[in-house]
Design a protein around this motif. Structure first.
Motif, PDB file in Angstrom:
ATOM      1  N   LYS A 113      40.634  56.259   4.965  1.00 33.07           N
ATOM      2  CA  LYS A 113      40.499  54.808   5.089  1.00 33.07           C
ATOM      3  C   LYS A 113      39.307  54.497   5.972  1.00 33.07           C
ATOM      4  CE  LYS A 113      44.061  54.678   8.725  1.00 33.07           C
ATOM      5  NZ  LYS A 113      44.238  56.150   8.700  1.00 33.07           N
ATOM      6  N   VAL A 114      38.888  53.235   5.937  1.00 33.63           N
ATOM      7  CA  VAL A 114      37.690  52.795   6.638  1.00 33.63           C
ATOM      8  C   VAL A 114      38.063  51.704   7.631  1.00 33.63           C
ATOM      9  CG1 VAL A 114      35.378  51.797   6.391  1.00 33.63           C
ATOM     10  CG2 VAL A 114      36.325  53.238   4.562  1.00 33.63           C
ATOM     11  N   TYR A 115      37.530  51.803   8.838  1.00 28.93           N
ATOM     12  CA  TYR A 115      37.659  50.743   9.825  1.00 28.93           C
ATOM     13  C   TYR A 115      36.243  50.412  10.301  1.00 28.93           C
ATOM     14  CZ  TYR A 115      38.712  48.550  14.410  1.00 28.93           C
ATOM     15  OH  TYR A 115      38.750  47.714  15.507  1.00 28.93           O
ATOM     16  N   TRP A 116      35.734  49.242   9.882  1.00 27.67           N
ATOM     17  CA  TRP A 116      34.384  48.787  10.213  1.00 27.67           C
ATOM     18  C   TRP A 116      34.460  47.766  11.339  1.00 27.67           C
ATOM     19  CZ3 TRP A 116      30.590  46.335   6.048  1.00 27.67           C
ATOM     20  CH2 TRP A 116      29.361  46.063   6.655  1.00 27.67           C
ATOM     21  N   LEU A 117      33.876  48.106  12.490  1.00 30.99           N
ATOM     22  CA  LEU A 117      33.753  47.140  13.578  1.00 30.99           C
ATOM     23  C   LEU A 117      32.417  46.430  13.402  1.00 30.99           C
ATOM     24  CD1 LEU A 117      34.975  45.914  16.121  1.00 30.99           C
ATOM     25  CD2 LEU A 117      33.775  47.661  17.472  1.00 30.99           C
ATOM     26  N   ASN A 118      32.487  45.204  12.929  1.00 34.38           N
ATOM     27  CA  ASN A 118      31.310  44.440  12.505  1.00 34.38           C
ATOM     28  C   ASN A 118      30.599  43.799  13.694  1.00 34.38           C
ATOM     29  OD1 ASN A 118      29.509  42.742  11.023  1.00 34.38           O
ATOM     30  ND2 ASN A 118      31.036  41.114  11.060  1.00 34.38           N
ATOM     31  N   PHE A 119      29.279  43.808  13.621  1.00 34.62           N
ATOM     32  CA  PHE A 119      28.389  43.299  14.662  1.00 34.62           C
ATOM     33  C   PHE A 119      27.992  41.842  14.438  1.00 34.62           C
ATOM     34  CE2 PHE A 119      23.827  43.196  16.223  1.00 34.62           C
ATOM     35  CZ  PHE A 119      24.110  43.294  17.577  1.00 34.62           C
ATOM     36  N   LYS A 120      28.117  41.365  13.195  1.00 38.91           N
ATOM     37  CA  LYS A 120      27.590  40.051  12.824  1.00 38.91           C
ATOM     38  C   LYS A 120      28.731  39.063  12.540  1.00 38.91           C
ATOM     39  CE  LYS A 120      22.971  40.518  12.243  1.00 38.91           C
ATOM     40  NZ  LYS A 120      21.958  39.598  12.766  1.00 38.91           N
ATOM     41  N   PRO A 121      29.070  38.181  13.491  1.00 34.40           N
ATOM     42  CA  PRO A 121      30.167  37.233  13.277  1.00 34.40           C
ATOM     43  C   PRO A 121      29.976  36.355  12.040  1.00 34.40           C
ATOM     44  CG  PRO A 121      29.557  37.279  15.577  1.00 34.40           C
ATOM     45  CD  PRO A 121      28.516  38.086  14.856  1.00 34.40           C
ATOM     46  N   GLU A 122      28.725  35.984  11.754  1.00 34.25           N
ATOM     47  CA  GLU A 122      28.470  35.097  10.624  1.00 34.25           C
ATOM     48  C   GLU A 122      28.757  35.753   9.282  1.00 34.25           C
ATOM     49  OE1 GLU A 122      24.388  36.738  11.964  1.00 34.25           O
ATOM     50  OE2 GLU A 122      26.336  36.224  12.838  1.00 34.25           O
ATOM     51  N   ALA A 123      28.889  37.082   9.267  1.00 34.59           N
ATOM     52  CA  ALA A 123      29.148  37.797   8.014  1.00 34.59           C
ATOM     53  C   ALA A 123      30.632  38.106   7.805  1.00 34.59           C
ATOM     54  CB  ALA A 123      28.355  39.098   7.987  1.00 34.59           C
ATOM     55  N   ASP A 124      31.474  37.702   8.735  1.00 36.65           N
ATOM     56  CA  ASP A 124      32.881  38.124   8.688  1.00 36.65           C
ATOM     57  C   ASP A 124      33.581  37.748   7.386  1.00 36.65           C
ATOM     58  OD1 ASP A 124      35.394  39.122  10.145  1.00 36.65           O
ATOM     59  OD2 ASP A 124      35.972  37.099   9.542  1.00 36.65           O
ATOM     60  N   GLU A 125      33.440  36.519   6.955  1.00 35.55           N
ATOM     61  CA  GLU A 125      34.142  36.071   5.748  1.00 35.55           C
ATOM     62  C   GLU A 125      33.742  36.905   4.530  1.00 35.55           C
ATOM     63  OE1 GLU A 125      34.758  32.000   3.033  1.00 35.55           O
ATOM     64  OE2 GLU A 125      33.687  31.911   4.950  1.00 35.55           O
ATOM     65  N   ALA A 126      32.466  37.143   4.380  1.00 39.45           N
ATOM     66  CA  ALA A 126      31.981  37.929   3.245  1.00 39.45           C
ATOM     67  C   ALA A 126      32.459  39.371   3.326  1.00 39.45           C
ATOM     68  CB  ALA A 126      30.456  37.886   3.187  1.00 39.45           C
ATOM     69  N   LEU A 127      32.509  39.923   4.538  1.00 34.65           N
ATOM     70  CA  LEU A 127      32.946  41.312   4.693  1.00 34.65           C
ATOM     71  C   LEU A 127      34.441  41.466   4.434  1.00 34.65           C
ATOM     72  CD1 LEU A 127      30.887  42.636   7.733  1.00 34.65           C
ATOM     73  CD2 LEU A 127      30.312  42.580   5.311  1.00 34.65           C
ATOM     74  N   GLN A 128      35.204  40.479   4.823  1.00 34.32           N
ATOM     75  CA  GLN A 128      36.636  40.537   4.521  1.00 34.32           C
ATOM     76  C   GLN A 128      36.858  40.534   3.007  1.00 34.32           C
ATOM     77  OE1 GLN A 128      38.735  41.171   6.821  1.00 34.32           O
ATOM     78  NE2 GLN A 128      37.581  40.608   8.658  1.00 34.32           N
ATOM     79  N   GLN A 129      36.059  39.743   2.294  1.00 35.04           N
ATOM     80  CA  GLN A 129      36.188  39.684   0.842  1.00 35.04           C
ATOM     81  C   GLN A 129      35.736  40.992   0.194  1.00 35.04           C
ATOM     82  OE1 GLN A 129      37.592  37.142  -1.102  1.00 35.04           O
ATOM     83  NE2 GLN A 129      37.457  38.815  -2.590  1.00 35.04           N
ATOM     84  N   ILE A 130      34.650  41.554   0.682  1.00 36.68           N
ATOM     85  CA  ILE A 130      34.153  42.799   0.088  1.00 36.68           C
ATOM     86  C   ILE A 130      35.135  43.931   0.333  1.00 36.68           C
ATOM     87  CG2 ILE A 130      32.789  43.936   1.907  1.00 36.68           C
ATOM     88  CD1 ILE A 130      31.440  43.101  -1.578  1.00 36.68           C
ATOM     89  N   ALA A 131      35.820  43.889   1.460  1.00 35.61           N
ATOM     90  CA  ALA A 131      36.836  44.910   1.751  1.00 35.61           C
ATOM     91  C   ALA A 131      37.969  44.835   0.733  1.00 35.61           C
ATOM     92  CB  ALA A 131      37.379  44.716   3.165  1.00 35.61           C
ATOM     93  N   LYS A 132      38.382  43.612   0.385  1.00 37.19           N
ATOM     94  CA  LYS A 132      39.436  43.441  -0.623  1.00 37.19           C
ATOM     95  C   LYS A 132      38.964  43.921  -1.994  1.00 37.19           C
ATOM     96  CE  LYS A 132      41.489  39.408   1.673  1.00 37.19           C
ATOM     97  NZ  LYS A 132      41.742  37.940   1.577  1.00 37.19           N
ATOM     98  N   ASP A 133      37.732  43.564  -2.329  1.00 32.56           N
ATOM     99  CA  ASP A 133      37.191  43.957  -3.624  1.00 32.56           C
ATOM    100  C   ASP A 133      37.073  45.479  -3.737  1.00 32.56           C
ATOM    101  OD1 ASP A 133      36.991  41.264  -4.120  1.00 32.56           O
ATOM    102  OD2 ASP A 133      34.817  41.153  -3.811  1.00 32.56           O
TER     103      ASP A 133
END
Length: 424
Positions: free
Chosen positions: A32-52
């Protein structure tokens, strides 16, 4: 000096060793993958890409986004947990020094082989500690329409002397033109990073070239601080804003530029989305930050990144494999590259989605014309927040009539102090 690292046509073949089983793409993987993201403005898109990605591969991707300005604090806390991040950001050599023992050697992994350049690669000795997943560029954004109304074009500006000539003339005629040369240079927290970070990069870069830096130096000389003073004086003089008020902040340079109140606005490629709401691509461009350095007619834009992926070598083999697979998918698949381009801008990978950002185009055009790119030497800064805070205080004093020597001291002595504090 390197002259082509932004070119999208560059293809660099990398060599090394690859972790057994990585990039298998298997839906049966237990990792499994756990990505600690650096860019707050990208959070919504990253949550969606994780689901996809989970729907496509069956692999779980957890994305946690650190609050703005809290990444290192969050990373430290998360790394102490039993389920620590498998994918995190190590964005400069100082971070490599802190986190290098946690970084899996990415040399010759499949995602590493997809890079078009190693200019954004950070090393821990011979090992590849982290790799850039996007890069940005900054300079002086120009409203070409207003510049033309003032009787000039970007071709008229080739160095500091010509920039100053144009800016001085626009400022002198601001009343009749209805706009000034430069936007405000506010020194509050929302704006000062543009000057104590990005503008200060120019004297740091040229000194780093002279002295061939490969790691953070214990001391800096301040060789190019007269050049730094040149451009700072221009910013605070050829503007509608009283320089003695800059310390108090409250200015919005982006809004000033969008409202057509100034021709020039120092900022970066990340401003494209906001500015394109107002201006067409043919109405704006970006030029270098000229400071009067010899030969700067051949200077391009300032390009680099602090967005570099590292993989946690202390994770399980299955999680490391899953993380490397996910990284490769992000930079090779249609869905992944589209998201990366939209959220992060230009990505230095072979299958990068087309990016229409005119500021990246300006950077590439400069390189194609044989001009050199200015690397992000500020990534070496020790105890960056503390050093920049000292610079803010000194520059505020200067703006209010005190000696430039305060800035020299904050730059040179402050660096030595913060280096010692960071390396005790």
């Amino acid at each position: 000096m390197k002259k082509n690292f932004l070119s999208l046509t560059v293809s660099v073949a990398m060599a090394g060793t690859v972790l057994a089983g990585c990039s298998s793409g298997s839906k049966d993987s237990a990792g499994k993958v756990y990505w600690l993201n650096f860019k707050p403005e990208a959070d919504e898109a990253l949550q969606q890409i994780a689901k996809d990605y989970k729907e496509e591969t069956g692999v779980e991707v957890k994305v946690v986004t650190a609050a703005s300005g809290k990444y290192q604090e969050t990373l430290t806390a998360e790394m102490d947990k039993s389920e620590a991040p498998t994918l995190f950001v190590v964005g400069n050599q100082a971070a490599v020094k802190t986190w290098g023992d946690y970084c899996y050697d990415l040399k010759d992994t499949d995602v590493y082989k997809e890079l078009t350049t190693d200019d954004f690669t950070l090393y821990n000795g011979e090992e590849v500690a982290s790799i850039g997943y996007c890069y940005e560029t900054f300079g002086i954004i120009v409203n070409k329409t207003l510049l033309a109304k003032a009787g000039y074009s970007v071709e008229d500006i080739t160095n500091f002397n010509t920039l100053k000539s144009v800016a001085d003339d626009i400022h002198a005629r601001a009343g009749e033109l209805g706009f000034d040369a430069f936007t405000s240079s506010g020194m509050d927290d929302s704006s000062s990073w543009r000057f104590t970070g990005h503008l200060a990069n120019l004297p740091l870069y040229y000194e780093s070239v002279d002295d061939n830096w490969t790691e953070c130096p214990a001391e800096v000389k301040g060789t190019y601080l007269d050049n730094f003073k040149n451009i700072w004086d221009l910013y605070i003089t050829d503007s509608a804003v009283d320089k003695t008020t800059l310390a108090t902040g409250g200015y919005d340079a982006e809004a000033e530029f969008k409202d057509g109140k100034a021709v020039f606005y120092q900022n970066g490629s990340w401003e494209y989305s906001a500015l394109s709401e107002v201006y067409g691509d043919d109405e704006m461009t970006m030029i270098p930050i000229y400071t009067g350095v010899e030969g700067e007619e051949n200077q391009g834009l300032c390009s680099g990144t602090e967005n570099c992926w590292a993989v946690n070598k202390n994770a399980s083999e299955e999680d490391i494999n899953a993380t490397l697979d996910f990284m490769k998918w992000l930079v090779t698949s249609e869905e992944g590259t589209k998201m990366m381009s939209e959220q992060f801008g230009e990505i230095p990978y072979k299958n990068a989605a087309e990016n229409n950002n005119v500021f990246f185009k300006a950077a590439n055009e400069a390189l194609e014309a044989g001009k050199y790119s200015v690397a992000w030497a500020f990534n070496y800064t020790p105890n960056v927040d503390q050093w920049r805070s000292g610079m803010v205080a000194a520059m505020n004093k200067y703006d209010n009539g005190e000696s430039w020597d305060n800035v020299v001291s904050a730059f040179v002595d402050g660096w030595a102090t913060q280096y010692k504090a960071a390396n005790e």
